[in-house]
Structures are given as C-alpha cells and as structure tokens.
Design an enzyme around this catalytic site. Structure first.
Site, PDB file in Angstrom:
ATOM      1  N   LEU A   8      32.468  -8.646-144.397  1.00 54.34           N
ATOM      2  CA  LEU A   8      31.564  -7.491-144.566  1.00 54.34           C
ATOM      3  C   LEU A   8      31.912  -6.337-143.613  1.00 54.34           C
ATOM      4  CD1 LEU A   8      28.954  -6.293-145.881  1.00 54.34           C
ATOM      5  CD2 LEU A   8      27.696  -7.298-143.976  1.00 54.34           C
ATOM      6  N   ASP A   9      31.657  -6.564-142.318  1.00 53.89           N
ATOM      7  CA  ASP A   9      31.857  -5.488-141.335  1.00 53.89           C
ATOM      8  C   ASP A   9      33.347  -5.169-141.201  1.00 53.89           C
ATOM      9  OD1 ASP A   9      29.152  -5.463-140.872  1.00 53.89           O
ATOM     10  OD2 ASP A   9      29.251  -6.817-139.162  1.00 53.89           O
ATOM     11  N   THR A  15      30.460  -1.003-139.885  1.00 54.54           N
ATOM     12  CA  THR A  15      29.304  -1.156-138.987  1.00 54.54           C
ATOM     13  C   THR A  15      29.736  -1.280-137.528  1.00 54.54           C
ATOM     14  OG1 THR A  15      29.402  -3.417-139.700  1.00 54.54           O
ATOM     15  CG2 THR A  15      27.559  -2.132-140.530  1.00 54.54           C
ATOM     16  N   LYS A  43      35.186  -7.558-132.883  1.00 58.60           N
ATOM     17  CA  LYS A  43      35.181  -7.539-134.352  1.00 58.60           C
ATOM     18  C   LYS A  43      35.314  -8.956-134.904  1.00 58.60           C
ATOM     19  CE  LYS A  43      36.649  -2.884-135.406  1.00 58.60           C
ATOM     20  NZ  LYS A  43      37.707  -1.996-135.894  1.00 58.60           N
ATOM     21  N   GLY A  44      34.409  -9.322-135.779  1.00 55.28           N
ATOM     22  CA  GLY A  44      34.453 -10.651-136.390  1.00 55.28           C
ATOM     23  C   GLY A  44      33.883 -11.741-135.494  1.00 55.28           C
ATOM     24  N   VAL A  45      33.522 -11.374-134.272  1.00 53.11           N
ATOM     25  CA  VAL A  45      32.999 -12.353-133.304  1.00 53.11           C
ATOM     26  C   VAL A  45      31.475 -12.421-133.436  1.00 53.11           C
ATOM     27  CG1 VAL A  45      32.801 -12.849-130.815  1.00 53.11           C
ATOM     28  CG2 VAL A  45      34.923 -11.899-131.741  1.00 53.11           C
ATOM     29  N   ARG A  47      27.398 -12.843-132.717  1.00 54.66           N
ATOM     30  CA  ARG A  47      26.536 -12.154-131.739  1.00 54.66           C
ATOM     31  C   ARG A  47      26.520 -12.910-130.405  1.00 54.66           C
ATOM     32  NH1 ARG A  47      20.726 -11.567-133.878  1.00 54.66           N
ATOM     33  NH2 ARG A  47      21.948 -11.085-135.719  1.00 54.66           N
ATOM     34  N   SER A 112      30.959 -13.642-144.069  1.00 51.08           N
ATOM     35  CA  SER A 112      30.769 -12.784-142.894  1.00 51.08           C
ATOM     36  C   SER A 112      30.162 -13.551-141.725  1.00 51.08           C
ATOM     37  CB  SER A 112      29.839 -11.628-143.282  1.00 51.08           C
ATOM     38  OG  SER A 112      29.361 -10.958-142.146  1.00 51.08           O
ATOM     39  N   ALA A 113      30.481 -13.108-140.510  1.00 49.78           N
ATOM     40  CA  ALA A 113      29.884 -13.711-139.318  1.00 49.78           C
ATOM     41  C   ALA A 113      28.498 -13.126-139.035  1.00 49.78           C
ATOM     42  CB  ALA A 113      30.789 -13.464-138.109  1.00 49.78           C
ATOM     43  N   SER A 114      28.160 -12.044-139.731  1.00 47.07           N
ATOM     44  CA  SER A 114      26.912 -11.338-139.425  1.00 47.07           C
ATOM     45  C   SER A 114      25.671 -12.037-139.984  1.00 47.07           C
ATOM     46  CB  SER A 114      26.970  -9.920-139.991  1.00 47.07           C
ATOM     47  OG  SER A 114      25.714  -9.292-139.800  1.00 47.07           O
ATOM     48  N   LYS A 115      24.641 -12.086-139.147  1.00 49.84           N
ATOM     49  CA  LYS A 115      23.364 -12.641-139.604  1.00 49.84           C
ATOM     50  C   LYS A 115      22.557 -11.580-140.340  1.00 49.84           C
ATOM     51  CE  LYS A 115      22.999 -16.377-136.335  1.00 49.84           C
ATOM     52  NZ  LYS A 115      22.231 -17.128-135.397  1.00 49.84           N
ATOM     53  N   ASN A 116      23.070 -10.356-140.356  1.00 52.10           N
ATOM     54  CA  ASN A 116      22.388  -9.252-141.047  1.00 52.10           C
ATOM     55  C   ASN A 116      23.052  -8.915-142.374  1.00 52.10           C
ATOM     56  OD1 ASN A 116      20.431  -8.603-138.894  1.00 52.10           O
ATOM     57  ND2 ASN A 116      22.263  -8.117-137.719  1.00 52.10           N
ATOM     58  N   LYS A 143      34.681 -17.979-137.076  1.00 49.65           N
ATOM     59  CA  LYS A 143      36.090 -17.678-137.294  1.00 49.65           C
ATOM     60  C   LYS A 143      36.780 -17.665-135.919  1.00 49.65           C
ATOM     61  CE  LYS A 143      34.582 -14.413-140.893  1.00 49.65           C
ATOM     62  NZ  LYS A 143      34.385 -12.994-141.236  1.00 49.65           N
ATOM     63  N   GLU A 167      40.007  -9.331-145.023  1.00 52.54           N
ATOM     64  CA  GLU A 167      39.504  -9.410-143.635  1.00 52.54           C
ATOM     65  C   GLU A 167      40.070  -8.299-142.753  1.00 52.54           C
ATOM     66  OE1 GLU A 167      38.051 -10.456-140.978  1.00 52.54           O
ATOM     67  OE2 GLU A 167      36.845 -12.101-141.668  1.00 52.54           O
ATOM     68  N   ASP A 168      39.257  -7.822-141.799  1.00 51.19           N
ATOM     69  CA  ASP A 168      39.747  -6.807-140.859  1.00 51.19           C
ATOM     70  C   ASP A 168      39.983  -7.370-139.465  1.00 51.19           C
ATOM     71  OD1 ASP A 168      36.921  -7.106-140.356  1.00 51.19           O
ATOM     72  OD2 ASP A 168      37.068  -5.310-139.114  1.00 51.19           O
TER      73      ASP A 168
HETATM   74  P1  B16 Z   1      25.276  -9.789-136.306  1.00 51.59           P
HETATM   75  P2  B16 Z   1      31.969  -9.672-140.083  1.00 51.59           P
HETATM   76  C1  B16 Z   1      30.745  -9.552-137.677  1.00 51.59           C
HETATM   77  O1  B16 Z   1      30.749  -9.333-139.061  1.00 51.59           O
HETATM   78  C2  B16 Z   1      31.096  -8.284-136.891  1.00 51.59           C
HETATM   79  O2  B16 Z   1      32.444  -7.904-137.125  1.00 51.59           O
HETATM   80  C3  B16 Z   1      30.897  -8.510-135.427  1.00 51.59           C
HETATM   81  O3  B16 Z   1      31.202  -7.355-134.691  1.00 51.59           O
HETATM   82  C4  B16 Z   1      29.451  -8.952-135.180  1.00 51.59           C
HETATM   83  O4  B16 Z   1      29.236  -9.241-133.815  1.00 51.59           O
HETATM   84  C5  B16 Z   1      29.160 -10.200-136.025  1.00 51.59           C
HETATM   85  O5  B16 Z   1      29.393  -9.907-137.389  1.00 51.59           O
HETATM   86  C6  B16 Z   1      27.731 -10.667-135.865  1.00 51.59           C
HETATM   87  O6  B16 Z   1      26.879  -9.719-136.407  1.00 51.59           O
HETATM   88  O7  B16 Z   1      24.910  -9.428-134.908  1.00 51.59           O
HETATM   89  O8  B16 Z   1      24.830  -8.776-137.333  1.00 51.59           O
HETATM   90  O9  B16 Z   1      24.884 -11.195-136.669  1.00 51.59           O
HETATM   91  O10 B16 Z   1      33.089  -8.764-139.706  1.00 51.59           O
HETATM   92  O11 B16 Z   1      32.274 -11.143-139.948  1.00 51.59           O
HETATM   93  O12 B16 Z   1      31.366  -9.300-141.423  1.00 51.59           O
HETATM   94 MG    MG Z   2      34.973  -7.869-140.125  1.00 54.45          MG
END
Ligand code: B16
Ligand code: MG
Length: 221
Positions: A8-9, A15, A43-45, A47, A112-116, A143, A167-168
């Site tokens: 996603l991000d 984002t 990035k990709g890490v 929270r 995605s790693a993001s919880k949002n 990841k 992936e970025d």
């Molecule tokens: P959140 P991705 C990752 O999303 C972001 O690249 C990374 O910067 C962020 O810390 C992580 O999601 C957690 O995000 O705080 O919203 O749970 O690139 O895996 O889509």
């Molecule tokens: Mg990403």
C-alpha cells in the site's frame, strides 16, 4: 488466472510523507533528531519496529507503558494527517493497472504492514478492486518474512509461484522473493536491486508487460 499483490504505502499511495511528519513530531518531542534519510529506513517497517528504531537512534530507554503511549500518540497524529486523503492521492497509473487486471479477471490482493490499510483504501475509493486485504492486523511476522504475501496468496486461492508482488521497500522485495513470487520493485533500481523487475512508477509499466505477467508464455518484445 494469476494473483497480483500490492503493497500500500509507496505503491498505491504516498503516505511516507505523513508517517514522516508524525514520527518527526514525536521524535523531537522526546529529544531525538529524525531525518528524511532515517524515514527512508522505516518504509515497510511496522509501527512497533519503527518506534524501536527511533529510540535506538536516539539512545533512549523507556518503559513499556511509555512505549505504548508513544505508539498511540504517533498513530493519532498520523490519522489526523490522512483524514482528508482522497482519490487524488492515488499514485499515477495505479488505477489504470488495477482496472486492467480486473478486466482480465485476475485476482488482486493487498499485502501491507499498515494497520490503517483498510481505512486508507476506503478513503481513496479503491477497496472494490481487492479480492483480499492482508494488513498489519493479520500478520505476526513483519516483512522480510513472507507471511503477509503467503497469507494473501492463500486468501485469493492462487499458488505463490503464480503471484506477482508490487513493492517499494527492500524488506518487501525480500519477502516476495522468500515467498517464491515474482517481485516487482516500484522506485529506485539501485535500492531495489533484489527485485526481478524495477519500475520508477506505474507510468513506466506497459500493458504489454502486464500481459506478460498474466501469461508468461506471451511473446513480448
Ligand atoms: P501503520 P506498507 C507500512 O506500509 C509503511 O511503509 C511504514 O512506513 C509504516 O510504519 C507501516 O506500514 C505501519 O503503518 O502505522 O499505519 O500501521 O508499505 O507495508 O503498505
Ligand atoms: Mg510500502
């Protein structure tokens, strides 16, 4: 039919700039310097791992309670910054690629790693394209562990070898490779050199190339 898994991000939306603002405000508040270069490393890490890194860089030790409070504070700040996000923030040609894959009846998933992630996909109106959404709420190993992508493949019922990942982040490319999937880097070719293919962004990716991913036997010059 193949599976196409999108991060996603940094792939669908940018984002990173909002994460940067939120982390910077928090880091400075606890007396830690935080640069754009350091933000790149987040990035990709997840929270929790991002906060651990920031504390490590600033050589800070805090209690578990304080750690949880800082995580909440950062996320509240981040949610405030993305509140008004809309489809204008979808990165160039992402919708074109999603439309094309959908027209070709391919399976599409989010990894995605993001919880949002769900909230963001809703804001930018892309949720209907996705057959499965795997985000930070559903994985235990971040990841470069392949869990998020293997989980996505399972949900769309496609063998990992028949999945393509966009992936970025370096850790995301490593996760895709570990999952035996085709890895496509979106960003800098030097940074993402472990990917099978790299494109600066989706505007550089032709529909002929996507056809080749859909059907590897298609001859494409
Ligand atoms: P959140 P991705 C990752 O999303 C972001 O690249 C990374 O910067 C962020 O810390 C992580 O999601 C957690 O995000 O705080 O919203 O749970 O690139 O895996 O889509
Ligand atoms: Mg990403």
């Amino acid at each position: 039919m193949n599976g196409f898994i999108f991060d996603l991000d940094g792939v669908i939306v940018d984002t990173a700039k909002y994460h940067y603002q939120a982390w910077k405000q928090l880091a400075n508040k606890i007396g830690v310097e935080f640069s754009l270069e350091q933000n790149e490393q987040l990035k990709g890490v997840s929270r929790v791992d991002s906060l651990k890194k920031i504390l490590h860089w600033g050589q800070k030790t805090i209690s578990g309670e304080e750690f949880m409070a800082l995580m909440t504070e950062k996320n509240d700040q981040y949610l405030g910054l993305i509140e008004t996000m809309n489809e204008d923030e979808v990165l160039p040609d992402v919708s074109k690629v999603l439309n094309y894959l959908s027209k070709k009846h391919q399976k599409i998933a989010l990894g995605s790693a993001s919880k949002n992630a769900v909230g963001i996909l809703n804001k930018v109106n892309l949720t209907p394209f996705f057959d499965a959404i795997i985000d930070g709420n559903q994985v235990t190993h971040a990841k470069p562990d392949p869990e998020v992508f293997l989980n996505a493949a399972k949900q769309i019922n496609i063998q990992p070898e028949q999945c393509v990942v966009f992936e970025d982040a370096v850790a995301g490319i490593q996760a895709a490779n570990a999952a035996n999937m085709v890895s496509i880097g979106i960003g800098d070719a030097h940074v993402l050199h472990e990917a099978d293919y790299v494109f600066k962004d989706f505007t550089e990716m032709s529909l002929e190339f996507i056809d080749k991913l859909i059907n590897p036997k298609t001859v494409c010059n």
